[in-house]
Design an enzyme around this catalytic site. Structure first.
Site, PDB file in Angstrom:
ATOM      1  N   CYS A   1     -31.688 -40.005 -51.556  1.00  0.00           N
ATOM      2  CA  CYS A   1     -29.490 -40.141 -51.609  1.00  0.00           C
ATOM      3  C   CYS A   1     -29.431 -39.775 -52.282  1.00  0.00           C
ATOM      4  CB  CYS A   1     -29.347 -41.757 -51.840  1.00  0.00           C
ATOM      5  SG  CYS A   1     -28.097 -42.569 -51.309  1.00  0.00           S
TER       6      CYS A   1
ATOM      7  N   ASP B   1     -24.750 -41.570 -44.133  1.00  0.00           N
ATOM      8  CA  ASP B   1     -24.878 -42.518 -44.946  1.00  0.00           C
ATOM      9  C   ASP B   1     -23.422 -42.781 -45.551  1.00  0.00           C
ATOM     10  OD1 ASP B   1     -25.477 -44.252 -46.377  1.00  0.00           O
ATOM     11  OD2 ASP B   1     -26.670 -43.477 -47.921  1.00  0.00           O
TER      12      ASP B   1
END
Length: 349
Positions: free
Chosen positions: A234, A308
């Site tokens: 991430c 995201d």
């Protein structure tokens, strides 16, 4: 690379039809949200999610997430029962074609922001985090955006108190205990576990964070060597700490076959340990998404990607971070980056 999109099930205002219309979209990342943490998901619930996805022309190969019960993180005597249930969920999901589970091992809070609707110069709004604002709060009387709906201040205080005296090594040992039970099941059924980094990647309210930096991953892989023990890379979470070299990490862990899933987004630093979420474009933030994508490609990454957190734009009043429009733009941008680096590599070859 397979481009995917987070979908919160039938209650999500963003429909599967909307998601399917995003260019290059292959599947959804979803979960069974109606079952309490620690319990076994019914085959019927899994089958319904899969059928809905497949009927819309989308795969359901990634689950985000099967939450880890707090008793497992705390290392309580009850943890074995919850780990057994977790293993059964792994088996059931694998039987329905799921290949990757994104999970985290963060105590109490699996994300934290100080503003869910921070106003941006372009008129959009997005999530942001102000470390000074966080450190000024009293852990015994917490009121936190996005968490007030889940816990009362008294419940949060009690949960934080349960971790009193727990060291980073203690929490890490509990993670290893969990994985040593779950990973053999994953190896048996062909499932990958992809741990999400701490968000943000530093201790909060005295709660230890143990998946924040390169060294944490190295330690984890040494403790549980199976390649099924991998990561969700991430960029927004790891990138919140400017000391993390995301390009180097992306290449190293992709080359080692450890990146099973990638959450790609951008942030802009607004102060020490403070940031705001931006559009995905490299020029919009502090992270170079082009170089990160190139590093993933050069390292041989061939897993799942999703755009995201996005901004709320064009008047959309969506779930903070999870509206349709900006994430769709992010997916298109990321598809373009992957196509560019792949074609450039092909021409060099």
């Amino acid at each position: 690379m397979k481009m995917t999109f987070r979908w919160y099930g039938e209650s999500d205002p963003i429909s599967l039809t909307d998601i399917k219309q995003i260019p290059g979209m292959t599947g959804v990342v979803t979960a069974v949200y109606s079952v309490p943490v620690g319990e076994v998901w019914s085959n019927e619930a899994i089958e319904r999610l899969k059928a809905l996805s497949n009927d819309s022309g989308l795969e359901m190969e990634v689950i985000e997430s099967v939450p880890v019960h707090e008793d497992i993180k705390l290392g309580l005597p009850t943890r074995d029962r919850y780990i057994e249930a977790y293993c059964e969920n792994v088996r059931r999901l694998a039987a329905h074609g799921v290949k990757c589970i994104c999970y985290n091992f963060m105590p109490v809070f699996d994300w934290l922001r100080t503003d869910l609707h921070s106003r941006n110069a372009d008129g959009s709004n997005s999530l942001s985090y102000d470390h000074k604002a966080i450190t000024s709060l009293d852990p015994k009387k917490l009121s936190l955006p996005g968490w007030d709906e889940s816990y009362t201040p008294e419940q949060i205080s009690s949960l934080i108190g349960a971790y009193s005296g727990m060291s980073h090594d203690d929490l890490f040992a509990n993670l290893v205990y969990f994985l040593k039970a779950v990973i053999p099941v994953c190896d048996e059924v062909g499932m990958n576990m992809a741990i999400h980094p701490d968000d943000p990647p530093w201790d909060i309210f005295g709660l230890p964070r143990i998946i924040s930096h390169r060294e944490d991953y190295i330690r984890l892989f040494e403790a549980v060597p199976s390649k099924a023990n991998g990561i969700t890379f991430c960029t927004g979470s790891l990138g919140a700490d400017s000391s993390n070299d995301l390009v180097s990490m992306a290449y190293e862990f992709a080359k080692d076959g450890r990146i099973h899933f990638a959450h790609l987004r951008n942030i802009i630093y607004t102060g020490e340990r403070s940031f705001a979420e931006t559009g995905h474009l490299s020029a919009d933030g502090s992270l170079d998404l082009y170089e990160i994508v190139k590093a993933l490609h050069d390292g041989g990454f061939n897993g799942y990607v999703r755009p995201d957190h996005g901004r709320n734009i064009w008047g959309e009043d969506g779930k903070p971070g999870y509206g349709l429009y900006d994430r769709a733009l992010g997916a298109a941008y990321l598809n373009g980056l992957f196509e560019a680096v792949e074609k450039a590599d092909s021409k060099r070859g």
